[in-house]
Design an enzyme around this catalytic site. Structure first.
Site, PDB file in Angstrom:
ATOM      1  N   ARG A   1       0.819  -1.121  -0.039  1.00 48.08           N
ATOM      2  CA  ARG A   1       0.120   0.333   0.055  1.00 48.08           C
ATOM      3  C   ARG A   1       0.573   1.690  -0.299  1.00 48.08           C
ATOM      4  O   ARG A   1       0.334   2.294  -0.709  1.00 48.08           O
ATOM      5  CB  ARG A   1      -0.931  -0.051   0.862  1.00 48.08           C
ATOM      6  CG  ARG A   1      -2.004  -1.081   1.039  1.00 48.08           C
ATOM      7  CD  ARG A   1      -2.833  -1.446   1.918  1.00 48.08           C
ATOM      8  NE  ARG A   1      -3.793   0.052   2.292  1.00 48.08           N
ATOM      9  CZ  ARG A   1      -4.159   0.142   3.559  1.00 48.08           C
ATOM     10  NH1 ARG A   1      -4.758  -0.357   4.908  1.00 48.08           N
ATOM     11  NH2 ARG A   1      -4.808   1.884   3.809  1.00 48.08           N
TER      12      ARG A   1
ATOM     13  N   VAL B   1      -4.861   7.269   5.970  1.00 53.87           N
ATOM     14  CA  VAL B   1      -3.625   6.984   5.701  1.00 53.87           C
ATOM     15  C   VAL B   1      -2.347   7.350   5.117  1.00 53.87           C
ATOM     16  O   VAL B   1      -1.301   7.764   4.923  1.00 53.87           O
ATOM     17  CB  VAL B   1      -3.149   5.767   6.775  1.00 53.87           C
ATOM     18  CG1 VAL B   1      -4.132   5.114   8.063  1.00 53.87           C
ATOM     19  CG2 VAL B   1      -3.522   4.849   5.310  1.00 53.87           C
TER      20      VAL B   1
ATOM     21  N   HIS C   1      -6.672   7.991  12.092  1.00 51.06           N
ATOM     22  CA  HIS C   1      -5.439   6.446  11.893  1.00 51.06           C
ATOM     23  C   HIS C   1      -4.305   6.309  11.895  1.00 51.06           C
ATOM     24  O   HIS C   1      -4.396   5.485  11.040  1.00 51.06           O
ATOM     25  CB  HIS C   1      -6.548   5.634  11.370  1.00 51.06           C
ATOM     26  CG  HIS C   1      -7.971   5.718  10.871  1.00 51.06           C
ATOM     27  ND1 HIS C   1      -8.686   5.604  10.460  1.00 51.06           N
ATOM     28  CD2 HIS C   1      -8.912   5.432  12.738  1.00 51.06           C
ATOM     29  CE1 HIS C   1     -10.887   5.354  10.693  1.00 51.06           C
ATOM     30  NE2 HIS C   1     -10.083   5.217  12.035  1.00 51.06           N
TER      31      HIS C   1
ATOM     32  N   CYS D   1       7.944   1.259  16.510  1.00 54.79           N
ATOM     33  CA  CYS D   1       8.600   0.081  17.519  1.00 54.79           C
ATOM     34  C   CYS D   1       7.030  -0.773  17.965  1.00 54.79           C
ATOM     35  O   CYS D   1       6.480   0.043  17.866  1.00 54.79           O
ATOM     36  CB  CYS D   1       9.541   0.160  18.501  1.00 54.79           C
ATOM     37  SG  CYS D   1       9.521  -1.078  19.641  1.00 54.79           S
TER      38      CYS D   1
ATOM     39  N   SER E   1     -17.675   5.490   3.368  1.00 56.59           N
ATOM     40  CA  SER E   1     -18.759   4.527   3.827  1.00 56.59           C
ATOM     41  C   SER E   1     -19.504   4.243   5.076  1.00 56.59           C
ATOM     42  O   SER E   1     -20.256   4.412   5.454  1.00 56.59           O
ATOM     43  CB  SER E   1     -17.920   2.894   3.700  1.00 56.59           C
ATOM     44  OG  SER E   1     -16.987   2.668   4.456  1.00 56.59           O
TER      45      SER E   1
HETATM   46  C1  BV8 Z   1     -11.211   1.959  18.501  1.00 60.12           C
HETATM   47  C2  BV8 Z   1      -6.288   1.859   9.479  1.00 60.12           C
HETATM   48  C3  BV8 Z   1     -11.758   1.528  20.759  1.00 60.12           C
HETATM   49  C4  BV8 Z   1      -5.801   1.628   8.933  1.00 60.12           C
HETATM   50  C5  BV8 Z   1      -8.323   1.856   9.700  1.00 60.12           C
HETATM   51  C6  BV8 Z   1     -19.340   0.919  17.141  1.00 60.12           C
HETATM   52  C7  BV8 Z   1     -19.865   0.269  16.869  1.00 60.12           C
HETATM   53  C8  BV8 Z   1     -19.352  -1.031  15.958  1.00 60.12           C
HETATM   54  C9  BV8 Z   1     -18.169  -1.239  15.906  1.00 60.12           C
HETATM   55  C10 BV8 Z   1     -17.385  -0.315  16.713  1.00 60.12           C
HETATM   56  C11 BV8 Z   1     -18.078   0.684  17.125  1.00 60.12           C
HETATM   57  N1  BV8 Z   1     -16.532   1.287  18.052  1.00 60.12           N
HETATM   58  C12 BV8 Z   1     -15.280   1.040  17.467  1.00 60.12           C
HETATM   59  C13 BV8 Z   1     -16.052  -0.687  16.897  1.00 60.12           C
HETATM   60  C14 BV8 Z   1     -14.725  -1.607  16.208  1.00 60.12           C
HETATM   61  C15 BV8 Z   1     -14.170  -1.698  15.198  1.00 60.12           C
HETATM   62  C16 BV8 Z   1     -15.137  -0.486  13.689  1.00 60.12           C
HETATM   63  O1  BV8 Z   1     -15.521   0.437  13.745  1.00 60.12           O
HETATM   64  N2  BV8 Z   1     -15.635  -1.544  13.227  1.00 60.12           N
HETATM   65  C17 BV8 Z   1     -16.529  -1.443  12.001  1.00 60.12           C
HETATM   66  C18 BV8 Z   1     -16.096  -1.263  11.129  1.00 60.12           C
HETATM   67  C19 BV8 Z   1     -17.768  -2.677  12.512  1.00 60.12           C
HETATM   68  N3  BV8 Z   1     -13.215   0.123  15.034  1.00 60.12           N
HETATM   69  C20 BV8 Z   1     -12.222   0.013  15.479  1.00 60.12           C
HETATM   70  O2  BV8 Z   1     -11.942  -0.718  16.277  1.00 60.12           O
HETATM   71  C21 BV8 Z   1     -11.741   1.488  15.959  1.00 60.12           C
HETATM   72  N4  BV8 Z   1     -10.666   1.653  17.147  1.00 60.12           N
HETATM   73  O3  BV8 Z   1     -13.219   2.618  18.579  1.00 60.12           O
HETATM   74  O4  BV8 Z   1     -11.135   1.872  19.538  1.00 60.12           O
HETATM   75  C22 BV8 Z   1     -12.087   0.323  20.941  1.00 60.12           C
HETATM   76  C23 BV8 Z   1     -10.939  -0.710  21.127  1.00 60.12           C
HETATM   77  C24 BV8 Z   1     -11.390  -2.282  21.202  1.00 60.12           C
HETATM   78  C25 BV8 Z   1     -12.818  -2.534  20.707  1.00 60.12           C
HETATM   79  C26 BV8 Z   1     -13.585  -1.712  20.530  1.00 60.12           C
HETATM   80  C27 BV8 Z   1     -13.229  -0.251  20.809  1.00 60.12           C
HETATM   81  C28 BV8 Z   1     -10.059   1.783  15.028  1.00 60.12           C
HETATM   82  C29 BV8 Z   1     -10.604   1.682  13.491  1.00 60.12           C
HETATM   83  C30 BV8 Z   1     -10.049   1.861  12.725  1.00 60.12           C
HETATM   84  C31 BV8 Z   1     -10.036   1.603  12.108  1.00 60.12           C
HETATM   85  N5  BV8 Z   1      -7.727   1.524  11.395  1.00 60.12           N
HETATM   86  N6  BV8 Z   1      -7.361   2.600   8.881  1.00 60.12           N
HETATM   87  C32 BV8 Z   1      -5.293   1.128   7.537  1.00 60.12           C
HETATM   88  O5  BV8 Z   1      -5.977   2.091   6.509  1.00 60.12           O
HETATM   89  O6  BV8 Z   1      -5.401  -0.117   7.253  1.00 60.12           O
HETATM   90  S1  BV8 Z   1     -10.200   2.669   9.244  1.00 60.12           S
HETATM   91  C33 BV8 Z   1      -9.538   2.517   7.205  1.00 60.12           C
HETATM   92  O7  BV8 Z   1     -11.411   2.342   7.157  1.00 60.12           O
HETATM   93  C34 BV8 Z   1      -8.962   3.122   6.657  1.00 60.12           C
HETATM   94  O8  BV8 Z   1      -8.652   4.519   7.948  1.00 60.12           O
HETATM   95  C35 BV8 Z   1      -9.952   3.693   5.948  1.00 60.12           C
HETATM   96  O9  BV8 Z   1     -10.348   5.576   5.506  1.00 60.12           O
HETATM   97  C36 BV8 Z   1     -11.354   3.276   7.179  1.00 60.12           C
HETATM   98  C37 BV8 Z   1     -13.022   4.080   6.235  1.00 60.12           C
HETATM   99  O10 BV8 Z   1     -13.019   3.127   5.439  1.00 60.12           O
HETATM  100  P1  BV8 Z   1     -13.627   4.554   3.951  1.00 60.12           P
HETATM  101  O11 BV8 Z   1     -12.784   5.661   4.524  1.00 60.12           O
HETATM  102  O12 BV8 Z   1     -15.102   4.655   4.244  1.00 60.12           O
HETATM  103  O13 BV8 Z   1     -13.054   3.252   3.481  1.00 60.12           O
HETATM  104  P2  BV8 Z   1     -14.548   3.061   2.261  1.00 60.12           P
HETATM  105  O14 BV8 Z   1     -12.797   2.039   0.960  1.00 60.12           O
HETATM  106  O15 BV8 Z   1     -14.927   1.986   3.123  1.00 60.12           O
HETATM  107  O16 BV8 Z   1     -15.345   3.169   1.628  1.00 60.12           O
HETATM  108  C38 BV8 Z   1     -15.273   4.387   0.946  1.00 60.12           C
HETATM  109  C39 BV8 Z   1     -16.424   5.498   0.108  1.00 60.12           C
HETATM  110  O17 BV8 Z   1     -15.310   6.010  -0.827  1.00 60.12           O
HETATM  111  C40 BV8 Z   1     -17.383   4.363  -0.796  1.00 60.12           C
HETATM  112  O18 BV8 Z   1     -18.322   5.241  -0.067  1.00 60.12           O
HETATM  113  C41 BV8 Z   1     -17.195   4.981  -1.718  1.00 60.12           C
HETATM  114  O19 BV8 Z   1     -18.380   5.079  -2.247  1.00 60.12           O
HETATM  115  C42 BV8 Z   1     -17.276   6.297  -1.234  1.00 60.12           C
HETATM  116  N7  BV8 Z   1     -15.996   6.781  -3.041  1.00 60.12           N
HETATM  117  C43 BV8 Z   1     -15.755   6.123  -3.696  1.00 60.12           C
HETATM  118  N8  BV8 Z   1     -14.862   6.974  -4.962  1.00 60.12           N
HETATM  119  C44 BV8 Z   1     -14.967   8.011  -4.527  1.00 60.12           C
HETATM  120  C45 BV8 Z   1     -16.053   8.421  -3.629  1.00 60.12           C
HETATM  121  N9  BV8 Z   1     -16.749   9.434  -3.138  1.00 60.12           N
HETATM  122  C46 BV8 Z   1     -16.272  10.626  -3.307  1.00 60.12           C
HETATM  123  N10 BV8 Z   1     -15.817  10.569  -4.749  1.00 60.12           N
HETATM  124  C47 BV8 Z   1     -15.054   9.597  -5.418  1.00 60.12           C
HETATM  125  N11 BV8 Z   1     -14.788   9.597  -6.056  1.00 60.12           N
END
Ligand code: BV8
Length: 256
Positions: free
Chosen positions: A73, A106, A122, A130, A199
């Protein structure tokens, strides 16, 4: 053809905003050639789910596989340049000194485009640390300096020997406290929220626009497809951000 009336409506709301907050996701970088997060595992990586690789458990289980995923990436992101959407948001910041961008991304394309008020939820793909943060959180490691920029195995920390990892927030990891505090602070002061290219599936980022909405603050979304947030926003512009944002920012500055 851009949906003109929606652009005009959004421009009118942003024009009177003094403290806009823009929440961006991977979609804002899509037109820069950076695969969105859910598309991040394509080609050789297509048999993996990004959400399964972006966890401390995956790194613990197979550090070299996760390291290779992030090196892949990094390679793609290092070739990317800001698109007109990134530049438009930097232009808007010049018009709105109290604007903040809260990004889930990121990559550092917002900063490359000139945005200065950016809160990174993020982490940053290009930074490595480390995995034990042996010298404090985060213990960043300059891979070039230590000739550790390996391609296919997670290098060892020059201080303590633990594995080195990317400085990003994985699922089930806490977000950096300072970023969270800054983001919630910006949201609490916001008088408008613009959501671009997410999303809306990842928390706590997805909760932030809702907090503003609950206070009656206008929430606008730019996304060619519906997201988890679309049902609750005030105005959804279903176009790519690289096309819409320049036109939107132009109209904010010079009423139609
Ligand atoms: C945490 C870094 C406390 C790594 C990333 C509440 C409810 C449910 C679940 C949870 C909750 N609270 C916490 C959770 C758990 C979890 C979570 O959210 N799970 C979900 C997925 C079920 N969250 C966490 O774990 C977070 N930590 O809350 O700590 C904790 C601790 C322990 C246990 C519980 C809680 C940490 C989350 C961070 C994860 N790391 N990134 C890496 O990149 O490898 S997140 C990753 O997803 C990226 O950063 C990315 O940005 C992010 C979100 O995705 P999107 O940016 O939306 O990208 P995606 O591909 O999904 O969508 C793209 C969109 O763009 C689409 O809609 C598309 O239509 C649109 N698009 C496409 N082209 C265009 C466009 N829009 C405009 N123009 C275009 N041209």
């Amino acid at each position: 053809m851009l949906s003109d009336s929606k652009i005009e409506e959004a421009a009118a709301l942003i024009r009177v905003s003094r403290r806009p907050v823009i929440l961006t996701g991977a979609g804002v970088s899509a037109e820069s050639g950076v695969p969105t997060f859910r598309d991040a595992a394509s080609g050789l990586w297509s048999k993996y789910e990004p959400t399964e690789l972006a966890t401390p458990q995956a790194f613990q289980r197979d550090p070299d596989l996760v390291w290779r995923f992030y090196q892949y990436r990094r390679e793609i992101t290092s070739l990317a340049r800001p698109n007109p959407g990134h530049f438009a948001l930097a232009e808007l910041e010049a018009q709105k000194p109290d604007q903040w961008i809260i990004t889930q991304n990121v990559d550092d394309l917002h900063e490359q485009a000139g945005s200065q008020r950016v809160i990174r939820l993020h982490g940053r793909l290009r930074d490595s640390k480390c995995s034990q943060n042996c010298k404090g959180d985060p213990t960043l490691i300059d891979l070039e300096k230590y000739h550790l920029n390996l391609l296919d195995s997670a290098p060892r920390c020059p201080y303590c020997g633990a594995r080195i990892r990317p400085d990003v927030v994985w699922f089930n990891e806490m977000l950096p406290f300072a970023a969270l505090e800054a983001a919630w602070g910006a949201i609490s002061r916001a008088d408008l929220v613009l959501i671009v290219g997410t999303s809306g599936l990842v928390h706590p980022a997805a909760d932030m626009p809702m907090d503003a909405r609950d206070r009656g603050i206008p929430v606008i979304e730019i996304n060619p497809k519906p997201s988890a947030l679309t049902p609750v926003v005030d105005l959804w512009i279903d176009q790519p951000s690289g096309a819409v944002l320049p036109e939107l920012v132009r109209r904010v500055a010079a009423p139609a």
